[in-house]
Scaffold this active site. Structure first.
Site, PDB file in Angstrom:
ATOM      1  N   CYS A  78     -21.041  -8.284   3.836  1.00 20.26           N
ATOM      2  CA  CYS A  78     -21.653  -7.589   2.697  1.00 20.26           C
ATOM      3  C   CYS A  78     -22.282  -8.592   1.717  1.00 20.26           C
ATOM      4  O   CYS A  78     -23.288  -9.201   2.037  1.00 20.26           O
ATOM      5  CB  CYS A  78     -20.633  -6.675   2.030  1.00 20.26           C
ATOM      6  SG  CYS A  78     -21.398  -5.408   0.987  1.00 20.26           S
ATOM      7  N   HIS A 166     -18.630  -3.476   6.667  1.00 18.83           N
ATOM      8  CA  HIS A 166     -17.286  -4.046   6.517  1.00 18.83           C
ATOM      9  C   HIS A 166     -16.486  -3.871   7.817  1.00 18.83           C
ATOM     10  O   HIS A 166     -15.955  -2.791   8.084  1.00 18.83           O
ATOM     11  CB  HIS A 166     -16.549  -3.363   5.359  1.00 18.83           C
ATOM     12  CG  HIS A 166     -17.074  -3.736   4.020  1.00 18.83           C
ATOM     13  ND1 HIS A 166     -16.592  -4.811   3.291  1.00 18.83           N
ATOM     14  CD2 HIS A 166     -18.069  -3.198   3.270  1.00 18.83           C
ATOM     15  CE1 HIS A 166     -17.255  -4.905   2.154  1.00 18.83           C
ATOM     16  NE2 HIS A 166     -18.160  -3.943   2.116  1.00 18.83           N
ATOM     17  N   GLU A 168     -13.620  -5.056   8.475  1.00 23.14           N
ATOM     18  CA  GLU A 168     -12.178  -5.061   8.202  1.00 23.14           C
ATOM     19  C   GLU A 168     -11.635  -3.666   7.897  1.00 23.14           C
ATOM     20  O   GLU A 168     -10.425  -3.438   7.944  1.00 23.14           O
ATOM     21  CB  GLU A 168     -11.860  -5.995   7.029  1.00 23.14           C
ATOM     22  CG  GLU A 168     -12.323  -5.537   5.655  1.00 23.14           C
ATOM     23  CD  GLU A 168     -13.769  -5.862   5.323  1.00 23.14           C
ATOM     24  OE1 GLU A 168     -14.133  -5.781   4.140  1.00 23.14           O
ATOM     25  OE2 GLU A 168     -14.540  -6.176   6.254  1.00 23.14           O
ATOM     26  N   GLY A 221      18.838  -7.450  -2.205  1.00 23.77           N
ATOM     27  CA  GLY A 221      19.016  -6.373  -1.237  1.00 23.77           C
ATOM     28  C   GLY A 221      17.712  -5.998  -0.570  1.00 23.77           C
ATOM     29  O   GLY A 221      17.693  -5.224   0.386  1.00 23.77           O
ATOM     30  N   VAL A 223      13.853  -6.867   1.356  1.00 17.68           N
ATOM     31  CA  VAL A 223      13.459  -7.617   2.542  1.00 17.68           C
ATOM     32  C   VAL A 223      13.105  -9.062   2.201  1.00 17.68           C
ATOM     33  O   VAL A 223      13.514  -9.997   2.896  1.00 17.68           O
ATOM     34  CB  VAL A 223      12.257  -6.929   3.232  1.00 17.68           C
ATOM     35  CG1 VAL A 223      11.765  -7.760   4.408  1.00 17.68           C
ATOM     36  CG2 VAL A 223      12.642  -5.546   3.719  1.00 17.68           C
TER      37      VAL A 223
END
Length: 508
Positions: A78, A166, A168, A221, A223
């Site tokens: 772009c 785009h 992605e 607690g 991740v």
């Protein structure tokens, strides 16, 4: 380690480009277009992002692409494509109307390296206000849509490519194939960025960096801190000391259950009951920012007190992940503060500790994959994100132990129902919010005037954007009935159907 540089011109899709590259098992880093390290031999190629700006604006973001073209393969997306064309001598014009949405490639050169395996009429996603009217003499068109003649181009004598669309974005059907063609066939990347390789590399780096010195880590607690702990444990063993603080603002029974999981993993962890300190600090606090700051202050106080009981600690570990790093060096300066984040800010300087952040190059989904490879239990690995200030920011208004208990009970019913109906893993984050609103209800033959609970469930990838989850009506009805019938003080349940943006995931 080979890598791709993504230079950010302010596009809303820049992180998505990085995610797509990482999904192809190729490591990449995002930098502002005007602040990036001099590329070395580890850089295999460069991607130029989109931008809300026009290359013809007086204050348009500028980068010397002619200099970079001589050294590296380049893919402009772009704005990045327009910049390549513009600086090479091409003509960029304002489109008569902004071109946004789906389009199809009605012409493409399937012999071109980055378009191999891409069929004619494939769908792509457009989002631009400028059009490339003409290309430099040493460039040629390789794709068009019905309305855009130059939808993609390449340089004749250099590995330089531009895409007006785009790749992605999910709506670009063969976008991942195009990116793979550029990264593998043009740049020569080997697709070795895997959780296993990351773990090996990180453990070796941690051993070299830390040696036989001691590290302290605050567990939550979640991740991020849990994976940080497991990596450090593998690298330095019992020289890692973990502190898990019970602030009284966790979910029902969560402190005991998570602490038990940590102990079963063999972590050197100390559980600290500090509930009353947090309750005292929150007394009569109603402003969300003041609540967050009070919680952060008490956490630091408790953490520092516990850490000072340990001897010869030299390092403080943190579960910082890549989106935190990116946001701190955005194209237009640090992002505006929407809300304070709960962290151990100030502790390193106060306690004279060095910082170690093993996850600072990972996205959230990558952290989960690394955790899975390390054997982190699913109860933690698949646990929904939970705010650092806990239930304090899911209780609108002042926080009391009675309100916490009420919310814990309602929240537990919601979360347990999601799990029993097979919906928990289909939702990115869910929870209950206690509103400062009372309403009239009828229970039996009696009039009630009691509290309202809002249920919140969203789908997201990394929390930067989120859409409300379309939970079945029958499920919501069941949860509502169970909460009203089981939790004393609640007589009304509502469901939040706001997306982010404009709303945030949490209410405070």
């Amino acid at each position: 380690m080979e890598k791709i540089l993504i230079l950010d011109f302010g596009s809303q899709y820049t992180q998505l480009i990085a995610r797509r590259v990482r999904e192809l098992n190729i490591y990449c880093e995002i930098y502002p277009y005007n602040h990036f390290p001099e590329p070395d031999e580890s850089v295999k190629g460069i991607i130029l992002s989109g931008s809300p700006c026009s290359v013809t604006d007086e204050d348009a973001p500028e980068l010397n692409t002619l200099h970079l073209r001589k050294k590296f393969p380049i893919l402009g997306i772009c704005y990045g494509a327009q910049l390549l064309a513009y600086q090479g001598g091409g003509e960029i014009l304002r489109s008569e109307k902004r071109e946004y949405g789906r389009a199809n490639l009605t012409f493409l050169d399937d012999k071109d390296l980055i378009l191999q395996g891409v069929p004619l009429n494939t769908q792509v996603w457009m989002s631009h206000a400028d059009t490339i009217k003409s290309l430099p003499e040493d460039f040629e068109r390789i794709a068009s849509t019905q309305h855009i003649e130059i939808a993609a181009f390449r340089a004749l004598n250099e590995p330089v490519f531009g895409l007006q669309f785009h790749p992605e974005v999910y709506h670009s059907t063969h976008g991942t194939q195009i990116l793979k063609n550029f990264l593998v066939d043009v740049c020569g990347c080997h697709q070795t960025w895997t959780p296993h390789n990351f773990i090996e590399m990180t453990i070796n780096e941690l051993r070299q960096k830390i040696g036989d010195e001691k590290v302290v880590l605050g567990l939550s607690g979640g991740v991020d801190s849990s994976v940080t702990a497991l990596l450090l444990q593998k690298a330095i063993g019992n020289n890692l000391f973990c502190i898990f603080v019970d602030n009284g603002l966790l979910r029902k029974n969560e402190f005991e259950e998570v602490l038990s999981s940590y102990q079963q993993l063999g972590l050197n962890v100390r559980g600290v009951d500090a509930k009353q300190l947090f309750y005292d600090a929150l007394k009569d606090q109603t402003d969300p920012e003041k609540k967050r700051k009070s919680i952060g202050y008490i956490f630091i106080e408790v953490f520092e007190r516990e850490a000072r009981k340990l001897e010869n600690i030299k390092w403080l570990a943190q579960g910082t992940i890549y989106p935190d790093v990116i946001e701190s060096v955005s194209v237009k300066g640090p992002s505006a503060t929407i809300k304070s984040h709960h962290n151990v800010g100030g502790l390193p300087e106060k306690m004279h500790l060095k910082i170690v952040e093993p996850l600072r190059i990972l996205f959230k989904d990558e952290v989960r994959r690394v955790g899975e490879e390390l054997g982190l239990p699913e109860t933690i690995l698949k646990r929904h994100p939970f705010p650092g200030p806990g239930l304090a920011i899911r209780i609108l208004g002042d926080v009391t132990p009675e309100k916490i208990k009420m919310l814990q009970e309602a929240d537990a019913i919601f979360i347990e129902a999601l799990k029993s109906h097979g919906l928990y893993d289909k939702v990115w984050q869910a929870g209950a919010i206690l509103l400062p609103i009372k309403s009239v209800g009828v229970m039996g033959d009696e009039r009630t005037y009691e509290n309202t609970i809002a249920l919140r469930a969203v789908n997201s990838t990394d929390g930067m954007t989120a859409d409300w989850s379309r939970l079945p009506y029958e499920f919501l009805s069941e949860v509502s009935n169970r909460i009203i019938n089981s939790v004393k003080g609640i007589n009304r349940v509502v469901y939040d159907i706001s997306s982010k943006p404009p709303a945030t995931i949490e209410w405070e």
